[in-house]
Design a protein around this motif. Structure first.
Motif: not given
Lengths: 597, 96
Positions: B17, B20, B23-24, B45, B48-51
């Motif tokens: 959360r 998110a 990143v947003r 980055d 990038s949420i995955l990063g």
């Protein structure tokens, strides 16, 4: 998962179960599966790679749009607390690094979009699993979730088209789902090789039905075979050769051509009746699943259809069901194609290892759960619709209806009452139909076998379904390769049960038929004739060989042999006895048979 | 280029959360955003949420927010604020 890790040894031989005879020589096309959805691993050209990248981008966009829709629908329901999960998923689908990595995967490895998504997701999930924090480690499940979403989106679109293949392929997969076969262009498929599956799994049945060579229960073939590898399948021997060398390929080409010649020879003689040397006439009918098979009935000399597995109408369709008219058209085709011989239609055998119906819960033990007649009596509207369609189609020929998985007389009586009600409705509405519809009970539950005398009084005929009868009698899941060796059609208990059924049916003067894979094996078919069965129903492609087997034996002699066999203690003893005696009784046939193997 | 170093103080750290939200917010700016975990030197980055998730920055870890571009100052300030406000999620010591 990484196909570059596979070993590349030549001539590596794998042994599995001989599921469907014939020899296939070609190249591997591997199917992967997650969540019961199969997709292809394909190598593509530079040109096709651009198309795959376009498909990938579209899939990301569409999956994103769909997820956004889901989130707005769920607003409030989930409560703000949990919405962030969907929000995180949305961000993953927006993640430029993810998209770029998947694109790079397509471009550099020249693979299709599905496989690129699979590879990238596996790598990422692998990285997450190394995180110490247990909460963050769990995020690998989120990655799997979006990967599945992307794969589903990709497969909902134009799938990688099998017809773009420049050569025919041999399908290699963990298992072949019936729905996958429906999606394959069988004109481009030479055969199947699977990790799992027993001789009576659907993969095997379908392969036999469409006449393609198949070896199942190979355990590790998906790990060893990569798309594009050369492969040889010897369906009669249950063997697969991966990356064969030229001399080996040449040997198998010879073997394949010889095998084809023999099949053609056998089918040319298909007009001769299956009569034993001492004049006992055996009726050979066909088991049918796919409409395309109807055309092959005459070629193989089938005397009508002994088992139409009607649930194949639902292939790739569920939860939608074909309506009465659509069913009527199919049953009418069966009636017209079989004429005087007629066709036995088995009521939808849903559940178990086959198909499941939407709206019904998944069961822990489906083989013993709500399936076949149990489902028909519960979802009565589906049953009534099917009966109505069969009665109408019956005016175009001679149909019979068969109830599967009957375990009590009450079920037969309930089904009969419903069928009578449907007849009355049709008569009242003035619809064209033929109420003369013989009703058969499939004997496949041990309780029904023990009570067969009672069933013979109230049903028009009995039909032994050996696949399920053996499964329930021996308590062996036929698709579980760990116990597949215990699935023994020649177990003395199976022979004794069939012998008992023959006696009961004779006494009650009830017609008795037998369908199932047993009838498709020449030796087992001879054993069945020896036990007194006179009507066999089998895969159309197996009919010529079984006919030859029957024409080569003397019924009175095999009857004496089987009378001895039922007194033996183990399957091994039965097989030894038959293996010793049958080649003596029919030397020519068995000499020809062994040269085939 | 702007750099702000900040300590992650919310209980669950940079979990889904929080990531998110971050990143947003980062995505709202034109500037490039990079996050660096001070203890491991690992970078990601910020868009990038995955990063960001892979940084696995737990409570107590220090991260440096580095922004570069036309709106780098505003971006750095906004992102710093989000972290300092514990991603707006701790009411007072809630689960998320």
């Amino acid at each position: 998962m990484d196909s570059s890790n596979t070993s590349h040894s030549r001539n590596s031989k794998l042994k599995g179960l001989a599921a469907s005879p014939g020899i296939a020589i070609g190249r591997v096309l591997r199917l992967d599966e997650r969540g019961r959805r199969q997709f292809y691993y394909m190598e593509v050209s530079a040109q096709q790679a651009r198309t795959e990248i376009k498909r990938l981008r579209e899939a990301f966009a569409e999956a994103h749009a769909r997820l956004k829709e889901i989130r707005s629908n769920l607003k409030g329901e989930l409560g703000g607390q949990h919405e962030y999960i969907l929000d995180a998923h949305l961000l993953m689908l927006e993640d430029k690094h993810l998209i770029a990595e998947a694109e790079r995967e397509i471009r550099s490895r020249r693979i299709n979009a599905e496989w690129a998504v699979r590879n990238v997701a596996d790598r990422l999930a692998g990285a997450y699993r190394h995180i110490k924090d247990p909460y963050l480690r769990e995020r690998s499940a989120d990655i799997e979730d979006i990967a599945t979403r992307l794969l589903t989106t990709l497969s909902g679109h134009t799938r990688f088209n099998m017809s773009t293949l420049d050569q025919d392929v041999v399908i290699v997969a963990e298992t072949i789902w019936p729905s996958t076969v429906g999606e394959l262009d069988l004109n481009h498929v030479l055969g199947f090789a699977t990790d799992t599956g027993g001789l009576t799994s659907h993969s095997a049945i379908i392969a036999r039905a469409v006449g393609l060579p198949a070896v199942v229960g190979l355990h590790e073939i998906t790990k060893n075979a990569g798309t594009g590898d050369a492969i040889i399948i010897d369906g009669a021997a249950g063997e697969v050769v991966l990356r064969p060398t030229k001399p080996i390929i040449r040997t198998y080409i010879e073997k394949r051509d010889l095998d084809r010649e023999r099949r053609v020879e056998a089918s040319v003689r298909s007009s001769e009746p299956a009569t034993t040397l001492d004049g006992v006439r055996i009726t050979l009918r066909a088991n049918v699943e796919l409409p395309a098979e109807i055309e092959s009935l005459a070629l193989f000399g089938a005397e009508g259809i002994g088992l139409y597995r009607s649930e194949f109408l639902l292939l790739n369709r569920l939860p939608e069901l074909p309506d009465e008219d659509e069913q009527y058209q199919v049953y009418r085709k069966l009636a017209e194609a079989t004429g005087e011989h007629g066709a036995s239609i088995r009521v939808f055998d849903l559940g178990g290892d086959k198909l499941s119906l939407d709206g019904f819960e998944e069961e822990k033990n489906p083989a013993l759960g709500l399936r076949a007649i149990r489902l028909s009596l519960k979802a009565q509207e589906i049953f009534r619709t099917q009966v109505k369609a069969i009665l109408r189609a019956n005016s175009h020929g001679k149909l019979r209806i068969v109830l599967a998985l009957i375990s009590t007389l009450d079920e037969l009586r309930d089904a009969k009452r419903i069928i009578e009600e449907v007849k009355r409705e049709l008569a009242e509405s003035g619809a064209v139909h033929d109420p003369e519809l013989p009703l058969g009970v499939m004997i496949e539950v041990p309780a029904a076998a023990l009570m067969a005398d009672m069933f013979a009084r109230e049903a028009d005929f009995l039909s032994i379904g050996t696949n399920d009868l053996i499964q329930y009698l021996l308590a062996v899941d036929r698709a579980n390769e760990n116990v597949a060796h215990l699935y023994q059609p020649l177990h003395p208990a199976v022979l004794r049960t069939i012998s008992h059924l023959v006696r009961v049916a004779e006494k009650a003067k009830a017609p008795l038929e037998l369908c199932g894979e047993m009838a498709g094996s020449p030796i087992q078919a001879i054993a069945l004739v020896g036990l007194g069965v006179r009507t066999l129903s089998l895969a159309p492609a197996s009919i010529p060989l079984v006919r030859n087997a029957i024409r080569s034996i003397d019924q009175s002699r095999v009857r004496a042999l089987l009378a001895e066999a039922v007194k033996l203690a183990t399957t091994g003893e039965v097989e030894a006895l038959l293996g010793r005696q049958l080649p003596r009784q029919a030397p020519q046939f068995f000499a020809a048979l062994s040269s085939l193997g | 280029m702007q750099e702000r170093t900040v300590k992650i103080t919310n209980r669950l750290g940079l979990h889904a959360r929080a990531a998110a939200r971050l990143v947003r917010q980062a995505g709202q700016f034109k500037s490039a955003v990079e996050l660096k975990r001070e203890d491991t030197g690992q970078t990601a980055d910020g868009k990038s949420i995955l990063g960001v998730l892979l940084l696995a920055a737990a409570q107590g870890s220090r991260i440096t927010i580095r922004t570069e571009g036309p709106d780098e100052e505003r971006a750095a300030a906004a992102l710093l604020q989000i972290v300092e406000e514990k991603f707006g999620e701790e009411a007072p010591d809630g689960l998320f």
